[in-house]
Design a protein around this motif. Sequence first.
Motif, PDB file in Angstrom:
ATOM      1  N   GLY A 146     111.443 -60.589  31.115  1.00  0.00           N
ATOM      2  CA  GLY A 146     112.398 -60.091  30.141  1.00  0.00           C
ATOM      3  C   GLY A 146     111.864 -59.042  29.196  1.00  0.00           C
ATOM      4  O   GLY A 146     112.360 -58.901  28.067  1.00  0.00           O
ATOM      5  N   TYR A 147     110.875 -58.271  29.651  1.00  0.00           N
ATOM      6  CA  TYR A 147     110.369 -57.164  28.838  1.00  0.00           C
ATOM      7  C   TYR A 147     111.163 -55.898  29.148  1.00  0.00           C
ATOM      8  O   TYR A 147     111.625 -55.701  30.278  1.00  0.00           O
ATOM      9  N   LEU A 148     111.317 -55.039  28.155  1.00  0.00           N
ATOM     10  CA  LEU A 148     112.002 -53.762  28.340  1.00  0.00           C
ATOM     11  C   LEU A 148     111.000 -52.706  28.799  1.00  0.00           C
ATOM     12  O   LEU A 148     109.871 -52.646  28.294  1.00  0.00           O
ATOM     13  N   PRO A 149     111.390 -51.851  29.742  1.00  0.00           N
ATOM     14  CA  PRO A 149     110.442 -50.843  30.246  1.00  0.00           C
ATOM     15  C   PRO A 149     109.943 -49.897  29.156  1.00  0.00           C
ATOM     16  O   PRO A 149     108.779 -49.507  29.168  1.00  0.00           O
ATOM     17  N   ASP A 150     110.806 -49.544  28.205  1.00  0.00           N
ATOM     18  CA  ASP A 150     110.362 -48.635  27.140  1.00  0.00           C
ATOM     19  C   ASP A 150     109.290 -49.277  26.269  1.00  0.00           C
ATOM     20  O   ASP A 150     108.387 -48.594  25.765  1.00  0.00           O
ATOM     21  N   ALA A 151     109.376 -50.590  26.082  1.00  0.00           N
ATOM     22  CA  ALA A 151     108.361 -51.297  25.294  1.00  0.00           C
ATOM     23  C   ALA A 151     107.029 -51.329  26.046  1.00  0.00           C
ATOM     24  O   ALA A 151     105.964 -51.133  25.451  1.00  0.00           O
ATOM     25  N   ILE A 152     107.089 -51.574  27.364  1.00  0.00           N
ATOM     26  CA  ILE A 152     105.871 -51.580  28.176  1.00  0.00           C
ATOM     27  C   ILE A 152     105.228 -50.190  28.159  1.00  0.00           C
ATOM     28  O   ILE A 152     104.008 -50.057  27.986  1.00  0.00           O
TER      29      ILE A 152
ATOM     30  N   GLY B 125      94.511 -46.788  24.626  1.00  0.00           N
ATOM     31  CA  GLY B 125      93.532 -45.737  24.863  1.00  0.00           C
ATOM     32  C   GLY B 125      93.954 -44.366  24.386  1.00  0.00           C
ATOM     33  O   GLY B 125      93.244 -43.381  24.611  1.00  0.00           O
ATOM     34  N   TRP B 126      95.115 -44.276  23.724  1.00  0.00           N
ATOM     35  CA  TRP B 126      95.587 -43.002  23.189  1.00  0.00           C
ATOM     36  C   TRP B 126      96.288 -43.282  21.873  1.00  0.00           C
ATOM     37  O   TRP B 126      96.844 -44.373  21.676  1.00  0.00           O
ATOM     38  N   SER B 127      96.266 -42.328  20.972  1.00  0.00           N
ATOM     39  CA  SER B 127      96.952 -42.530  19.691  1.00  0.00           C
ATOM     40  C   SER B 127      97.434 -41.195  19.147  1.00  0.00           C
ATOM     41  O   SER B 127      96.916 -40.127  19.505  1.00  0.00           O
ATOM     42  N   HIS B 128      98.429 -41.284  18.286  1.00  0.00           N
ATOM     43  CA  HIS B 128      98.941 -40.117  17.571  1.00  0.00           C
ATOM     44  C   HIS B 128      99.104 -40.524  16.113  1.00  0.00           C
ATOM     45  O   HIS B 128     100.119 -41.114  15.732  1.00  0.00           O
ATOM     46  N   GLY B 129      98.074 -40.272  15.344  1.00  0.00           N
ATOM     47  CA  GLY B 129      98.104 -40.701  13.947  1.00  0.00           C
ATOM     48  C   GLY B 129      98.255 -42.211  13.857  1.00  0.00           C
ATOM     49  O   GLY B 129      97.584 -42.954  14.571  1.00  0.00           O
ATOM     50  N   ASP B 130      99.162 -42.650  12.995  1.00  0.00           N
ATOM     51  CA  ASP B 130      99.400 -44.086  12.819  1.00  0.00           C
ATOM     52  C   ASP B 130     100.641 -44.564  13.572  1.00  0.00           C
ATOM     53  O   ASP B 130     101.096 -45.695  13.362  1.00  0.00           O
ATOM     54  N   ALA B 131     101.194 -43.719  14.427  1.00  0.00           N
ATOM     55  CA  ALA B 131     102.433 -44.073  15.123  1.00  0.00           C
ATOM     56  C   ALA B 131     102.219 -45.280  16.035  1.00  0.00           C
ATOM     57  O   ALA B 131     101.332 -45.265  16.894  1.00  0.00           O
ATOM     58  N   GLU B 132     103.023 -46.315  15.842  1.00  0.00           N
ATOM     59  CA  GLU B 132     102.946 -47.522  16.668  1.00  0.00           C
ATOM     60  C   GLU B 132     104.138 -47.619  17.616  1.00  0.00           C
ATOM     61  O   GLU B 132     103.999 -48.011  18.762  1.00  0.00           O
ATOM     62  N   VAL B 133     105.321 -47.304  17.110  1.00  0.00           N
ATOM     63  CA  VAL B 133     106.548 -47.391  17.910  1.00  0.00           C
ATOM     64  C   VAL B 133     107.114 -45.983  18.048  1.00  0.00           C
ATOM     65  O   VAL B 133     107.366 -45.312  17.048  1.00  0.00           O
ATOM     66  N   PHE B 134     107.286 -45.539  19.293  1.00  0.00           N
ATOM     67  CA  PHE B 134     107.777 -44.181  19.521  1.00  0.00           C
ATOM     68  C   PHE B 134     108.514 -44.133  20.850  1.00  0.00           C
ATOM     69  O   PHE B 134     108.344 -45.003  21.711  1.00  0.00           O
ATOM     70  N   THR B 135     109.328 -43.127  21.022  1.00  0.00           N
ATOM     71  CA  THR B 135     110.096 -42.983  22.245  1.00  0.00           C
ATOM     72  C   THR B 135     109.240 -42.343  23.340  1.00  0.00           C
ATOM     73  O   THR B 135     108.183 -41.756  23.073  1.00  0.00           O
ATOM     74  N   LYS B 136     109.727 -42.445  24.555  1.00  0.00           N
ATOM     75  CA  LYS B 136     109.040 -41.807  25.678  1.00  0.00           C
ATOM     76  C   LYS B 136     108.974 -40.297  25.464  1.00  0.00           C
ATOM     77  O   LYS B 136     107.955 -39.657  25.772  1.00  0.00           O
ATOM     78  N   GLU B 137     110.049 -39.729  24.912  1.00  0.00           N
ATOM     79  CA  GLU B 137     110.096 -38.285  24.667  1.00  0.00           C
ATOM     80  C   GLU B 137     109.046 -37.870  23.630  1.00  0.00           C
ATOM     81  O   GLU B 137     108.394 -36.834  23.773  1.00  0.00           O
ATOM     82  N   GLN B 138     108.901 -38.676  22.587  1.00  0.00           N
ATOM     83  CA  GLN B 138     107.875 -38.383  21.576  1.00  0.00           C
ATOM     84  C   GLN B 138     106.480 -38.467  22.181  1.00  0.00           C
ATOM     85  O   GLN B 138     105.615 -37.623  21.909  1.00  0.00           O
ATOM     86  N   PHE B 139     106.250 -39.469  23.003  1.00  0.00           N
ATOM     87  CA  PHE B 139     104.947 -39.636  23.642  1.00  0.00           C
ATOM     88  C   PHE B 139     104.588 -38.402  24.470  1.00  0.00           C
ATOM     89  O   PHE B 139     103.482 -37.852  24.358  1.00  0.00           O
TER      90      PHE B 139
END
Length: 468
Positions: free
Chosen positions: A261-267, A275-289
Motif C-alpha cells: 500500500g505504498y504510493l509510487p511517488d512516495a517511493i 544518496g542525493w539532496s537539494h538543500g533541506d528539501a524532504e518532500v518534493f514532486t517528481k518534476e522538482q526532483f
Amino acid sequence: MAIMHIRTRFAPSPTGFIHLGNLRSALYPWAFARHNKGDFILRIEDTDLERSSQEAVDVIIEGMAWLGMDIDEGPIYQMQRIDRYRAVIKEMVEAGLAYPCYMSEDELNKLRDQQMANKEKPRYNGLWRPEPGKDLPPIPGGVLPVIRFKNPIGGSVIWNDAVKGQIEISNDELDDLVIARPDGTPTYNFCVVVDDLDMKITHVIRGDDHVNNTPRQINIMKALGGSPPVYAHLPTVLNDLGEKMSKRNGAMSVRDYQKAGYLPDAILNYLARLGWSHGDAEVFTKEQFVDWFELDSLGRSPAQHNPEKLLWLNHQYIQNADAAKLAEACKPFAHQLGIDTENGPNFIQVVGLLKDRANTLIEIAEGAKLFYASAPNLTKDQIKENISEAIVPALKDLIEALKNADGTKESYSAAFKQVLAQHQIKMPALAMPVRYALFATTQTPAIDAVLVVLGKEEAINRLSKVVV
C-alpha cells in the motif's frame, strides 16, 4: 563546441529480485537524462542463462513503470546481440588486441594456488600472450581456448569519477581479462563496453560495486577506439541494520511495497534522498526532483535504508493526495477486503475522511470497512455496557437535532453543540456512545465528518436502535 547529447542507461541482470537499492541505480541515470533532455536506455544483461528469466525482466519493467521512470530505448537484450559481440572479438583477435589462451581451468587453479602460497596476488601469468620474439607453447589437442584481452603493460588507468573524485589503478594490477568463454559466449565486462560504445552512452551512473570493473572496461574501450563515458559510482545502500541491502538481508522487492500500500511517488521521493539532496528539501514532486538533479549533489557516503522514514513519507503523500485519485488507488485493496465500493457510502468521501490518519493504502481500506459493514446488531448487554442510561436522554435529543441538519459537517457539528449545551456535558460523553451505536467501536475519525459519509438517515436509524 556542440552541446553533448546526454545518454544514460540502466543495465540490470534479470535474476528475479529488484529491491530499492537496485532501483536507485535506475532512478539517478533516469533523472539525469530527463534533467538534460537526453535519452534513458534500458538494457537487460541476460548473458547468465541459468539465472536469467523473462519473469524477472517483467518485474524490472513493471517496477520502473510503476514509479514513472519512462524509457526512451529498450529493453535491449544482450543475448540478442551475441553476433555483434562475436564479430568484435574476431576483429580484436585479428588486430592483435586479443588472443586465444589454452590454459585449462585446472592449470589456472594450480597457478593461483602457487601464487597465493608465495603471497602473491592471484592472476593469469600471460603464458599464451603473444609478444615479439616469444615462443608460445604447442596448442594442445581437443582444447577449446578462451579469448583474452591484451591489457596494456605499465602505466595506469585514471578517471575522474563524478562521485568519488579521481581514481587511479595501475595496469600492473590487471591481468589479461577473458572476454570470451570456450564456447564463444562473451563475458560481462566485454559486452558492457561494446554496448556502451554502440549505444553512445555518455554517462554511466551505477553502484560502486562496479568500481573494480571500470579500469578493465576503460582499457577495452580505448583499444576499440572509443572514449570512456563519465562514470559516477554510487555508494552502497545499507539496510536498517547497517548491512548491504540484499534479498538475503531482508530487503523488500518493489512488488512488496506496491502490495503493502505504498504510493509510487512516495517511493520515488524516498529513493531520491538515498544518496542525493537539494538543500533541506524532504518532500518534493517528481518534476522538482528532475529539475534539481545534478551529479555534483550526489553523496559520497553509504545511504542507510530507514523504514520509518519511508512510512512517514508515504503518510505525507497520502495526506496531501487528491481524494478522487487516492480512492482509485485504494479500490484494489478495498476489494481484497470484500468491500463493494460501488454500493454504500461514496468511496471518495470515505477515503477523504480516512487519509489524514493513514500511513498506507491498506490502512485506508481497513478503515473503510466500517462504512460498508451492516449496522451493528447490538445485544442488550452490549448496549448496557457501552451506553449508560444517563446519556440516553441526550442521545434522543441528538436524534431530533440531526433530523433538522442539512447533511453538512457544519450542521452536524451544530447539532452536537446544541445537545452538549442543553445537557451540560462534554463532547466525549456524547461522542463515544454515538460512535459505539453507529459502528460498535469507539475508534473512528471526527464524528461530524463520519456522519457526512454515513448519511443522516442511516445514522438516525442506528442511533434509534439503542434508545428504545
